[in-house]
Design a protein around this motif. Structure first.
Motif, PDB file in Angstrom:
ATOM      1  N   MET A   1       0.844  -1.177   0.000  1.00  0.00           N
ATOM      2  CA  MET A   1       0.000   0.000   0.000  1.00  0.00           C
ATOM      3  C   MET A   1       0.888   1.239   0.000  1.00  0.00           C
ATOM      4  SD  MET A   1      -3.205   0.694   2.470  1.00  0.00           S
ATOM      5  CE  MET A   1      -4.338   1.955   2.008  1.00  0.00           C
ATOM      6  N   LYS A   2       0.411   2.283  -0.655  1.00  0.00           N
ATOM      7  CA  LYS A   2       1.168   3.533  -0.730  1.00  0.00           C
ATOM      8  C   LYS A   2       0.724   4.480   0.391  1.00  0.00           C
ATOM      9  CE  LYS A   2       1.732   3.167  -5.661  1.00  0.00           C
ATOM     10  NZ  LYS A   2       0.908   3.191  -6.813  1.00  0.00           N
ATOM     11  N   TYR A   3       1.701   5.215   0.919  1.00  0.00           N
ATOM     12  CA  TYR A   3       1.441   6.204   1.964  1.00  0.00           C
ATOM     13  C   TYR A   3       2.183   7.491   1.615  1.00  0.00           C
ATOM     14  CZ  TYR A   3      -0.295   2.344   4.759  1.00  0.00           C
ATOM     15  OH  TYR A   3      -1.015   1.269   5.207  1.00  0.00           O
ATOM     16  N   LEU A   4       1.518   8.622   1.831  1.00  0.00           N
ATOM     17  CA  LEU A   4       2.158   9.922   1.672  1.00  0.00           C
ATOM     18  C   LEU A   4       2.542  10.418   3.052  1.00  0.00           C
ATOM     19  CD1 LEU A   4       2.957  12.143  -0.330  1.00  0.00           C
ATOM     20  CD2 LEU A   4       0.762  13.232   0.149  1.00  0.00           C
ATOM     21  N   CYS A   5       3.804  10.741   3.210  1.00  0.00           N
ATOM     22  CA  CYS A   5       4.325  11.256   4.474  1.00  0.00           C
ATOM     23  C   CYS A   5       4.587  12.747   4.287  1.00  0.00           C
ATOM     24  CB  CYS A   5       5.599  10.532   4.866  1.00  0.00           C
ATOM     25  SG  CYS A   5       5.422   8.736   4.986  1.00  0.00           S
ATOM     26  N   LEU A   6       3.720  13.578   4.851  1.00  0.00           N
ATOM     27  CA  LEU A   6       3.829  15.030   4.720  1.00  0.00           C
ATOM     28  C   LEU A   6       4.643  15.576   5.888  1.00  0.00           C
ATOM     29  CD1 LEU A   6       0.096  15.614   3.842  1.00  0.00           C
ATOM     30  CD2 LEU A   6       2.011  15.999   2.305  1.00  0.00           C
ATOM     31  N   ILE A   7       5.737  16.238   5.586  1.00  0.00           N
ATOM     32  CA  ILE A   7       6.641  16.754   6.610  1.00  0.00           C
ATOM     33  C   ILE A   7       6.266  18.194   6.904  1.00  0.00           C
ATOM     34  CG2 ILE A   7       9.054  17.185   7.192  1.00  0.00           C
ATOM     35  CD1 ILE A   7       9.624  15.084   4.848  1.00  0.00           C
ATOM     36  N   CYS A   8       6.064  18.495   8.167  1.00  0.00           N
ATOM     37  CA  CYS A   8       5.593  19.811   8.577  1.00  0.00           C
ATOM     38  C   CYS A   8       6.468  20.311   9.728  1.00  0.00           C
ATOM     39  CB  CYS A   8       4.134  19.679   9.019  1.00  0.00           C
ATOM     40  SG  CYS A   8       3.269  21.217   9.122  1.00  0.00           S
ATOM     41  N   ALA A   9       6.909  21.570   9.666  1.00  0.00           N
ATOM     42  CA  ALA A   9       7.741  22.135  10.725  1.00  0.00           C
ATOM     43  C   ALA A   9       7.603  23.646  10.759  1.00  0.00           C
ATOM     44  CB  ALA A   9       9.201  21.747  10.515  1.00  0.00           C
ATOM     45  N   GLU A  10       8.007  24.229  11.878  1.00  0.00           N
ATOM     46  CA  GLU A  10       7.998  25.689  11.994  1.00  0.00           C
ATOM     47  C   GLU A  10       9.202  26.303  11.298  1.00  0.00           C
ATOM     48  OE1 GLU A  10       7.272  27.545  15.790  1.00  0.00           O
ATOM     49  OE2 GLU A  10       6.006  25.878  16.420  1.00  0.00           O
ATOM     50  N   THR A  11      10.321  25.580  11.277  1.00  0.00           N
ATOM     51  CA  THR A  11      11.552  26.081  10.672  1.00  0.00           C
ATOM     52  C   THR A  11      11.857  25.298   9.413  1.00  0.00           C
ATOM     53  OG1 THR A  11      12.400  26.626  12.869  1.00  0.00           O
ATOM     54  CG2 THR A  11      13.999  26.544  11.080  1.00  0.00           C
ATOM     55  N   VAL A  12      11.999  25.992   8.289  1.00  0.00           N
ATOM     56  CA  VAL A  12      12.350  25.350   7.024  1.00  0.00           C
ATOM     57  C   VAL A  12      13.835  25.580   6.749  1.00  0.00           C
ATOM     58  CG1 VAL A  12      10.016  25.473   6.056  1.00  0.00           C
ATOM     59  CG2 VAL A  12      11.595  27.379   5.702  1.00  0.00           C
ATOM     60  N   MET A  13      14.362  24.839   5.787  1.00  0.00           N
ATOM     61  CA  MET A  13      15.795  24.891   5.491  1.00  0.00           C
ATOM     62  C   MET A  13      16.309  26.320   5.296  1.00  0.00           C
ATOM     63  SD  MET A  13      16.980  21.800   5.506  1.00  0.00           S
ATOM     64  CE  MET A  13      16.919  20.148   4.868  1.00  0.00           C
ATOM     65  N   ASP A  87       1.614  -2.118   5.638  1.00  0.00           N
ATOM     66  CA  ASP A  87       0.446  -1.628   6.373  1.00  0.00           C
ATOM     67  C   ASP A  87       0.809  -0.322   7.072  1.00  0.00           C
ATOM     68  OD1 ASP A  87       1.963  -2.373   8.661  1.00  0.00           O
ATOM     69  OD2 ASP A  87       0.952  -4.308   8.793  1.00  0.00           O
ATOM     70  N   LEU A  88      -0.164   0.239   7.788  1.00  0.00           N
ATOM     71  CA  LEU A  88       0.045   1.523   8.467  1.00  0.00           C
ATOM     72  C   LEU A  88       1.160   1.428   9.502  1.00  0.00           C
ATOM     73  CD1 LEU A  88      -0.763   4.464   8.923  1.00  0.00           C
ATOM     74  CD2 LEU A  88      -2.549   3.659  10.472  1.00  0.00           C
ATOM     75  N   ASN A  89       1.251   0.321  10.212  1.00  0.00           N
ATOM     76  CA  ASN A  89       2.305   0.184  11.219  1.00  0.00           C
ATOM     77  C   ASN A  89       3.694   0.266  10.596  1.00  0.00           C
ATOM     78  OD1 ASN A  89       0.585  -0.056  13.414  1.00  0.00           O
ATOM     79  ND2 ASN A  89       0.382  -2.259  13.150  1.00  0.00           N
ATOM     80  N   GLU A  90       3.892  -0.398   9.463  1.00  0.00           N
ATOM     81  CA  GLU A  90       5.189  -0.320   8.799  1.00  0.00           C
ATOM     82  C   GLU A  90       5.429   1.094   8.271  1.00  0.00           C
ATOM     83  OE1 GLU A  90       7.809  -3.125   5.978  1.00  0.00           O
ATOM     84  OE2 GLU A  90       5.945  -2.433   5.026  1.00  0.00           O
ATOM     85  N   ALA A  91       4.391   1.737   7.744  1.00  0.00           N
ATOM     86  CA  ALA A  91       4.523   3.117   7.253  1.00  0.00           C
ATOM     87  C   ALA A  91       4.937   4.052   8.383  1.00  0.00           C
ATOM     88  CB  ALA A  91       3.220   3.580   6.617  1.00  0.00           C
ATOM     89  N   ILE A  92       4.372   3.857   9.555  1.00  0.00           N
ATOM     90  CA  ILE A  92       4.720   4.683  10.718  1.00  0.00           C
ATOM     91  C   ILE A  92       6.180   4.453  11.107  1.00  0.00           C
ATOM     92  CG2 ILE A  92       4.289   4.991  13.193  1.00  0.00           C
ATOM     93  CD1 ILE A  92       1.280   4.474  12.506  1.00  0.00           C
ATOM     94  N   GLN A  93       6.612   3.198  11.073  1.00  0.00           N
ATOM     95  CA  GLN A  93       8.014   2.898  11.401  1.00  0.00           C
ATOM     96  C   GLN A  93       8.961   3.600  10.438  1.00  0.00           C
ATOM     97  OE1 GLN A  93       8.272  -1.369  11.401  1.00  0.00           O
ATOM     98  NE2 GLN A  93       7.289  -1.579  13.401  1.00  0.00           N
ATOM     99  N   VAL A  94       8.630   3.584   9.154  1.00  0.00           N
ATOM    100  CA  VAL A  94       9.472   4.265   8.152  1.00  0.00           C
ATOM    101  C   VAL A  94       9.431   5.769   8.388  1.00  0.00           C
ATOM    102  CG1 VAL A  94       9.764   4.767   5.686  1.00  0.00           C
ATOM    103  CG2 VAL A  94       9.220   2.429   6.436  1.00  0.00           C
ATOM    104  N   ALA A  95       8.228   6.325   8.529  1.00  0.00           N
ATOM    105  CA  ALA A  95       8.068   7.776   8.681  1.00  0.00           C
ATOM    106  C   ALA A  95       8.722   8.305   9.950  1.00  0.00           C
ATOM    107  CB  ALA A  95       6.587   8.137   8.657  1.00  0.00           C
ATOM    108  N   SER A  96       8.791   7.486  10.973  1.00  0.00           N
ATOM    109  CA  SER A  96       9.396   7.947  12.233  1.00  0.00           C
ATOM    110  C   SER A  96      10.890   8.211  12.086  1.00  0.00           C
ATOM    111  CB  SER A  96       9.148   6.936  13.346  1.00  0.00           C
ATOM    112  OG  SER A  96       9.897   5.755  13.134  1.00  0.00           O
ATOM    113  N   ARG A  97      11.491   7.714  11.021  1.00  0.00           N
ATOM    114  CA  ARG A  97      12.920   7.942  10.777  1.00  0.00           C
ATOM    115  C   ARG A  97      13.174   9.165   9.900  1.00  0.00           C
ATOM    116  NH1 ARG A  97      12.959   2.465   8.783  1.00  0.00           N
ATOM    117  NH2 ARG A  97      14.252   3.230   7.080  1.00  0.00           N
ATOM    118  N   ILE A  98      12.118   9.825   9.409  1.00  0.00           N
ATOM    119  CA  ILE A  98      12.291  11.042   8.601  1.00  0.00           C
ATOM    120  C   ILE A  98      12.895  12.122   9.499  1.00  0.00           C
ATOM    121  CG2 ILE A  98      11.099  12.873   7.329  1.00  0.00           C
ATOM    122  CD1 ILE A  98       9.047  10.738   6.456  1.00  0.00           C
ATOM    123  N   PRO A  99      14.023  12.708   9.104  1.00  0.00           N
ATOM    124  CA  PRO A  99      14.690  13.690   9.961  1.00  0.00           C
ATOM    125  C   PRO A  99      13.788  14.827  10.427  1.00  0.00           C
ATOM    126  CG  PRO A  99      16.151  13.044   8.194  1.00  0.00           C
ATOM    127  CD  PRO A  99      14.813  12.423   7.899  1.00  0.00           C
ATOM    128  N   GLY A 100      12.856  15.274   9.595  1.00  0.00           N
ATOM    129  CA  GLY A 100      11.975  16.380   9.968  1.00  0.00           C
ATOM    130  C   GLY A 100      11.061  16.071  11.136  1.00  0.00           C
TER     131      GLY A 100
END
Length: 128
Positions: A1-13, A87-100
């Motif tokens: 399954m495909k998941y979009l991981c949208l990165i959101c922060a107060e400080t951008v590059m 599944d969503l659990n694996e997507a969360i595991q991957v997304a949790s490693r996104i530096p942002g």
């Protein structure tokens, strides 16, 4: 399954010091290589600051545009990853490693791949 991981922060590059931005880019490079190697990677990109955005609406056939983001908020979208996960659990595991995720948040959202959506988007083969 495909998941979009949208990165959101107060400080951008663009708001980071050169040294901090360089380290952050390196973290993203390492993360991207890791998910390419693991087979999760489908696509990604960094977004320019919300000051470069245009929000448009169409009402009664008329287009209206405003500068900036859709909603006023301190956080803004900084980029995204499109990933493949079991599944969503694996997507969360991957997304949790996104530096942002260490500086802001990452919204993980399943991509609609139902037959009606795929047909409406012009995909004849439902495996797209």
């Amino acid at each position: 399954m495909k998941y979009l991981c949208l990165i959101c922060a107060e400080t951008v590059m663009e708001q980071m010091t050169e040294a901090v931005a360089k380290k952050h880019f390196e973290e993203y490079s390492e993360f991207t290589h890791a998910i390419r190697d693991s087979g999760h990677y489908l696509g990604c990109n960094r977004l320019l600051p919300s000051s470069a955005a245009i929000t448009l609406r169409v009402r009664n056939g008329k287009v209206s545009m405003t500068d900036g983001p859709f909603a006023e908020t301190k956080e803004q979208f900084g980029g995204y990853y499109l990933i493949e996960a079991r599944d969503l659990n694996e997507a969360i595991q991957v997304a949790s490693r996104i530096p942002g995720a260490k500086h802001g948040c990452v919204e993980v959202r399943p991509v609609a791949e139902d037959e009606q959506t795929l047909q409406a988007l012009g995909f004849a083969d439902a495996s797209c």
